[in-house]
Motif scaffolding. Structure first.
Motif, PDB file in Angstrom:
ATOM      1  N   GLY A  35      49.365  46.260  41.488  1.00 26.55           N
ATOM      2  CA  GLY A  35      49.425  45.269  42.555  1.00 26.55           C
ATOM      3  C   GLY A  35      50.032  43.950  42.144  1.00 26.55           C
ATOM      4  O   GLY A  35      49.551  42.885  42.555  1.00 26.55           O
ATOM      5  N   GLU A  58      47.157  47.867  44.472  1.00 28.13           N
ATOM      6  CA  GLU A  58      45.866  47.263  44.168  1.00 28.13           C
ATOM      7  C   GLU A  58      45.689  47.269  42.657  1.00 28.13           C
ATOM      8  O   GLU A  58      46.423  47.951  41.946  1.00 28.13           O
ATOM      9  CB  GLU A  58      44.720  48.040  44.819  1.00 28.13           C
ATOM     10  N   ASN A  59      44.718  46.506  42.179  1.00 27.57           N
ATOM     11  CA  ASN A  59      44.467  46.438  40.744  1.00 27.57           C
ATOM     12  C   ASN A  59      43.354  47.414  40.377  1.00 27.57           C
ATOM     13  O   ASN A  59      42.188  47.159  40.658  1.00 27.57           O
ATOM     14  CB  ASN A  59      44.080  45.021  40.335  1.00 27.57           C
ATOM     15  N   ARG A  60      43.713  48.517  39.746  1.00 28.54           N
ATOM     16  CA  ARG A  60      42.734  49.512  39.305  1.00 28.54           C
ATOM     17  C   ARG A  60      42.382  49.364  37.836  1.00 28.54           C
ATOM     18  O   ARG A  60      41.659  50.201  37.277  1.00 28.54           O
ATOM     19  CB  ARG A  60      43.266  50.929  39.557  1.00 28.54           C
TER      20      ARG A  60
END
Length: 284
Positions: A35, A58-60
């Motif tokens: 992200g 998104e930041n996983r």
């Protein structure tokens, strides 16, 4: 360039570092973007058309690497950070080791830090072989690693579930190492493999990192270790970061649902490692 290994790089808002390290890779690269908002994915696609860019949106955290491994078509996958790369010849050697040793699920390299090539203290500890060398294995057994310095057997990684998303980042390697060992795979250190790592000077929120690392240490213990180890871990964490203890308490129902104690042999090796760390600390 090897065609037996894919390099998976997880990144977020580090476009400038990517432009320094991506040209150094000597294998196909899958870049998994957490992200980013700095235009990095588009810039990489324009400058490095051979790199496969995966936009997660998104930041996983560390679990972003799982997507890269799923997309890889090679039998082995190397991880690199956006500020690291594997030295020439190392990936070919790692693939040869994997081809030769069918029980080898993970092999980790010697990490050289900065332009001066200072050996990372973690690598020094691995070279000491505190839990020995399995008969027929290519190097000392390990039960931990630095994510930017390992090559994994793709099938072993996926069967073990990869990096646990709930841990996000910081200390996520320990749980995966335990699960690979519990499944019967060798995890070995080979100092002939080299990774160059160029971390930026400290500038991120160190307090936030310590909180997450401490939380993850407790959650990992809750997920896999005996009650006595869990108790010691929590007791040690309380003065270090009361907020981290509260984070772990809130995650307790999840951890108990996913608890799976380790086989006795793996737990015994972890105890031996802990004893070695207490008796022979490695100078930083």
């Amino acid at each position: 360039m090897t065609d037996r290994v894919t390099v998976v790089v997880a990144t977020r808002n580090r476009r400038d570092r990517l432009f320094e390290t991506l040209p150094e890779h000597r294998a196909p690269v899958i870049l998994v973007d957490n992200g980013s908002t700095d235009g990095g994915p588009d810039a990489v696609e324009a400058a490095f058309p051979a790199v496969e860019v995966v936009r997660l949106g998104e930041n996983r955290g560390a679990a972003a690497r799982n997507e890269g491994v799923r997309r890889a078509t090679t039998p082995y996958v190397a991880f690199a950070d956006d500020d690291s790369y594997w030295s020439p010849g190392s990936l070919d050697r790692a693939a040869a080791l994997m081809d030769t040793h069918d029980r080898l699920g993970l092999v980790t390299a010697r990490v050289l830090i900065g332009p001066e090539g200072r050996t990372d203290p973690v690598s020094q500890a691995m070279a000491a072989a505190p839990i020995g060398i399995p008969p027929g294995a290519p190097g000392p057994s390990v039960l931990g690693f630095l994510s930017c310095a390992v090559v994994v057997r793709r099938e072993a990684f996926l069967a073990a579930g990869g990096f646990q998303p709930r841990l996000f980042v910081y200390g996520e390697e320990a749980l995966l190492a335990m699960d690979l060992a519990a499944a019967g795979w060798w995890l070995c250190y080979d100092p002939a493999l080299e990774v160059r790592h160029f971390p930026l000077p400290a500038g991120r929120d160190g307090g936030a990192r310590r909180r997450i690392e401490t939380r993850n240490r407790m959650l990992t213990a809750l997920l896999r270790r005996p009650p006595a180890v869990v108790a010691r871990t929590v007791t040690g964490a309380l003065p270090e970061s009361p907020a981290a203890v509260w984070d772990a308490v809130r995650a307790l129902p999840w951890a108990l649902r996913h608890r799976r104690p380790l086989p006795p042999g793996v737990e015994a090796d972890l105890q031996r490692l802990a004893a070695a760390d207490e008796l022979e600390p490695v100078a930083g």
